[in-house]
Design an enzyme around this catalytic site. Structure first.
Site, PDB file in Angstrom:
ATOM      1  N   GLY A 283     -16.919  33.859  42.415  1.00 22.96           N
ATOM      2  CA  GLY A 283     -18.210  34.498  42.650  1.00 22.96           C
ATOM      3  C   GLY A 283     -18.973  34.710  41.351  1.00 22.96           C
ATOM      4  O   GLY A 283     -18.440  35.264  40.394  1.00 22.96           O
TER       5      GLY A 283
ATOM      6  N   ASN B 156      -7.424  43.509  47.609  1.00 19.68           N
ATOM      7  CA  ASN B 156      -7.925  43.365  46.249  1.00 19.68           C
ATOM      8  C   ASN B 156      -9.221  44.136  46.116  1.00 19.68           C
ATOM      9  O   ASN B 156      -9.944  44.362  47.088  1.00 19.68           O
ATOM     10  CB  ASN B 156      -8.120  41.894  45.869  1.00 19.68           C
ATOM     11  CG  ASN B 156      -9.517  41.401  46.187  1.00 19.68           C
ATOM     12  OD1 ASN B 156     -10.459  41.644  45.437  1.00 19.68           O
ATOM     13  ND2 ASN B 156      -9.660  40.734  47.319  1.00 19.68           N
TER      14      ASN B 156
ATOM     15  N   ASN C 239     -20.355  30.186  44.519  1.00 15.38           N
ATOM     16  CA  ASN C 239     -20.464  31.394  45.329  1.00 15.38           C
ATOM     17  C   ASN C 239     -21.445  32.343  44.628  1.00 15.38           C
ATOM     18  O   ASN C 239     -21.205  32.791  43.515  1.00 15.38           O
ATOM     19  CB  ASN C 239     -19.064  32.014  45.467  1.00 15.38           C
ATOM     20  CG  ASN C 239     -19.031  33.268  46.305  1.00 15.38           C
ATOM     21  OD1 ASN C 239     -19.359  34.337  45.830  1.00 15.38           O
ATOM     22  ND2 ASN C 239     -18.617  33.143  47.550  1.00 15.38           N
TER      23      ASN C 239
ATOM     24  N   CYS D  64     -19.190  40.655  49.990  1.00 12.83           N
ATOM     25  CA  CYS D  64     -18.171  41.192  49.083  1.00 12.83           C
ATOM     26  C   CYS D  64     -18.025  42.694  49.318  1.00 12.83           C
ATOM     27  O   CYS D  64     -18.990  43.447  49.176  1.00 12.83           O
ATOM     28  CB  CYS D  64     -18.527  40.943  47.623  1.00 12.83           C
ATOM     29  SG  CYS D  64     -17.291  41.691  46.523  1.00 12.83           S
TER      30      CYS D  64
ATOM     31  N   ASN E 160     -14.870  36.801  55.106  1.00 16.96           N
ATOM     32  CA  ASN E 160     -14.533  37.441  53.848  1.00 16.96           C
ATOM     33  C   ASN E 160     -13.441  38.468  54.162  1.00 16.96           C
ATOM     34  O   ASN E 160     -12.979  38.558  55.301  1.00 16.96           O
ATOM     35  CB  ASN E 160     -15.792  38.098  53.245  1.00 16.96           C
ATOM     36  CG  ASN E 160     -15.674  38.272  51.732  1.00 16.96           C
ATOM     37  OD1 ASN E 160     -14.597  38.600  51.221  1.00 16.96           O
ATOM     38  ND2 ASN E 160     -16.762  38.061  51.024  1.00 16.96           N
ATOM     39  N   THR E 161     -13.044  39.252  53.195  1.00 15.46           N
ATOM     40  CA  THR E 161     -11.928  40.176  53.432  1.00 15.46           C
ATOM     41  C   THR E 161     -12.351  41.354  54.316  1.00 15.46           C
ATOM     42  O   THR E 161     -13.518  41.718  54.382  1.00 15.46           O
ATOM     43  CB  THR E 161     -11.405  40.739  52.097  1.00 15.46           C
ATOM     44  OG1 THR E 161     -12.507  41.308  51.386  1.00 15.46           O
ATOM     45  CG2 THR E 161     -10.763  39.650  51.266  1.00 15.46           C
TER      46      THR E 161
ATOM     47  N   GLY F  91      -9.240  32.746  56.368  1.00 21.22           N
ATOM     48  CA  GLY F  91      -8.632  34.051  56.635  1.00 21.22           C
ATOM     49  C   GLY F  91      -7.153  33.862  56.931  1.00 21.22           C
ATOM     50  O   GLY F  91      -6.776  33.583  58.060  1.00 21.22           O
TER      51      GLY F  91
ATOM     52  N   GLY G 164      -7.415  30.433  50.631  1.00 17.03           N
ATOM     53  CA  GLY G 164      -7.658  31.450  49.605  1.00 17.03           C
ATOM     54  C   GLY G 164      -6.395  32.067  49.072  1.00 17.03           C
ATOM     55  O   GLY G 164      -5.722  31.520  48.189  1.00 17.03           O
TER      56      GLY G 164
END
Lengths: 257, 303
Positions: free
Chosen positions: B46, B69, B99, B130, B192-193, B243, B265
């Site tokens: 990123g 994280n 990104n 994010c 994303n997370t 994911g 990832g």
């Protein structure tokens, strides 16, 4: 040498005392140029609760036999599981990782201070530094005599000193209470250390006060070990640095200690 | 010979396996382990307009089948990327995707314009998801109007392939996907997370310096699969799924659920060779199932 992901063969898993084990791993590929402070990131098999690899410092290398020795101290679930591995098993690992300690010059008088599993790179450094043993002092700290590992095979490389919190071996107290550190530090022009954070910080601060060269090997928690996750950062004078790739060895001058 | 080629908008990828942003550095960090040119694409770390130190240590917690994280977009800024990194990776025979992150719409636009100047970057992944930054980031990705606003602004200055990375921390991800599609996004990548947290029972303190962080790894795979399937059914643009993908079977499951491509990832942290094993595994799956083109797998879920 290039970093690789490989299956190592576990040749031996020897229990040294209650919590410490020595693992001998054979690499499928030739090994070259491995130095104290570098580490290996080991997969913990058959343990669903353990997701990430566990990093261990290199204790010794045999280039001919393509083997590396690790000192594994049980600290949590991952290290515990690894100490249950049997000879003949394969162990997947990423190797070699990290930057080593700066090797001393011929004229140096060095003090190596290890605590816990941090003893491993100190013994490795004593063995390969090539100095006159009279100029190498190794100070090892542990809770009690029963936590100390046998270092008799390293006696020829330097003078050994011990400290235990309960006084059962060597000086009573921490390594920083030992006379070799508290009274005779001026004898040395370089200090190398690996061990618990508080121990290294106490040593590092003294080294800074006395303006003695000092390198420490940090153990920040990491996910990858090769500089992509950015999780193991140490806040240094020049910003966040990855312990896995910029370290694990840092000069205390570069840290915010 | 099986055909692994897929397309995201007008951009053809040699295979559907990309490495996810924040898990492969700028490629160079994993070049010891794999031939990067074998990848479908490389989504680099990123990037922001200015240098960011990221969040304080500790930034990571191992969790059951995954990890949290809280890196917080640590990166040296776009100037450094253009000057010191891009020249080393621009000639790789794979797609380099940047990104793109911002705290304001203007920042997203300015950064996109800078990246647009780079000939060998055929696509950006607009990160509006994010969870680890105080300003911007996920804030843009959790409501339809703000997601629309940032995509609309970036679309005006960017003609190449625009991928928008979506947050799973929303009530209905399909609505967000439709919103960004309506403003001209060429593709969406997800997920994303997931926002999570770890506590140390002994010290009664949070494990992460930021208290909360982003959960990734196999633990989130069922959620990611469900969201890919929902989004695939809601939009016409291609979906890039991610994911918790750890192996080829995981990747194929995402494609069956509707993903045109996948990103690997967290698995890279465990083993940086996994993306190549996944490509090989997809090939063997296709041979075993007599599938000629990988496109036949996309959205082939039989309900």
């Amino acid at each position: 040498m290039k970093k690789t992901v490989n299956d190592f063969l576990l040749l031996e898993n020897k229990q040294l005392n209650k919590d410490n084990f020595q693992l001998l791993l054979q690499s499928p590929l030739p090994i070259s140029d491995i130095y104290p402070g570098q580490f290996i990131n080991v997969e913990i098999k058959e343990a669903s609760e353990i997701f990430l690899r566990r990093p261990f410092s290199i204790l010794d290398v045999d280039y001919q036999e393509q083997t590396i020795s690790l000192l594994v101290k049980i600290l949590g679930r991952g290290s515990k599981k690894l100490t249950e591995a049997h000879a003949g098993q394969t162990i997947n690992a990423i190797f070699p990782l990290g930057k080593s300690f700066t090797l001393p010059d011929k004229s140096d008088r060095i003090l190596l201070i290890g605590g816990g599993s941090g003893v491993a790179p100190m013994l490795f450094l004593a063995k390969i530094c090539g100095l006159d043993p009279a100029n190498v002092s190794v100070l090892i700290g542990a809770r009690s005599a029963s936590d100390h590992i046998d270092v008799s095979s390293y006696r020829n490389y330097g003078q050994f000193y011990f400290a235990t919190e309960d006084g059962s071996l060597g000086e009573k107290g921490y390594v920083t209470n030992h006379p070799v550190f508290s009274d005779q530090l001026d004898k040395f022009n370089k200090i190398y250390t690996c061990g618990p954070d508080l121990m290294m910080k106490a040593i590092g601060k003294t080294a800074l006060e006395k303006d003695i060269f000092c390198e420490v090997s940090l153990e920040n928690m990491m996910a990858c070990g090769f500089g992509v996750c950015l999780c193991c950062v140490e806040d240094t004078k020049t910003g966040h640095k990855c312990v896995c790739t910029d370290g694990p060895v840092f000069n205390v001058n570069d840290l915010k200690w | 010979m099986v055909n692994l080629e897929i397309k995201i908008h007008e951009l053809a990828f040699k295979n559907p396996v990309l490495t996810a942003s924040g898990t492969c550095g700028f490629g160079e960090e994993i070049a010891d382990f794999i031939d990067l040119s074998l990848l479908g694409g490389l989504v680099v770390k990123g990037t922001t307009l200015k240098h960011r130190e990221g969040n304080a240590y500790p930034r990571m917690a191992e969790t059951p089948s995954g990890m949290l994280n809280a890196v917080g977009l640590q990166n040296k800024g776009v100037d450094n990327f253009i000057r010191n990194i891009y020249p080393n990776i621009k000639d790789l025979d794979t797609h380099i995707i940047v990104n793109v992150n911002g705290s304001t719409i203007d920042e997203y636009v300015e950064l996109t314009e800078r990246i647009n100047e780079l000939d060998k970057v055929p696509a950006i992944e607009l990160n509006i998801s994010c969870p680890n930054v105080k300003e911007g980031g996920m804030a843009f990705g959790i409501s339809c109007p703000s997601a629309e606003a940032v995509v609309r602004a970036v679309r005006k200055v960017y003609d190449k392939t625009l991928i928008v990375k979506l947050s799973p921390n929303v009530t209905n991800i399909a609505d967000i996907a439709k919103a960004v599609e309506s403003q001209g996004a060429d593709s969406v990548s997800l997920i994303n997370t997931l926002l999570g947290m770890a506590v140390n029972a002994e010290t009664k303190k949070p494990v992460l310096s930021t208290i909360t962080g982003g959960l990734s790894g196999p633990a989130i795979k069922p959620i990611a699969l469900r969201m890919v399937w929902q989004v695939y059914n809601a939009v016409k643009i291609p979906v890039i799924g991610m994911g918790g993908i750890m192996n080829a079977t995981d990747a194929i499951e995402f494609m069956i659920a509707g993903a045109s491509a996948v990103q690997v990832g967290t698995a890279i942290f465990i083993d940086p060779t996994i993306p190549l094993h996944i490509i090989d595994g997809i090939k063997s799956y296709m041979e075993r199932h007599k599938i000629q083109s990988v496109n036949e797998i996309i959205g082939s879920l039989q309900c």
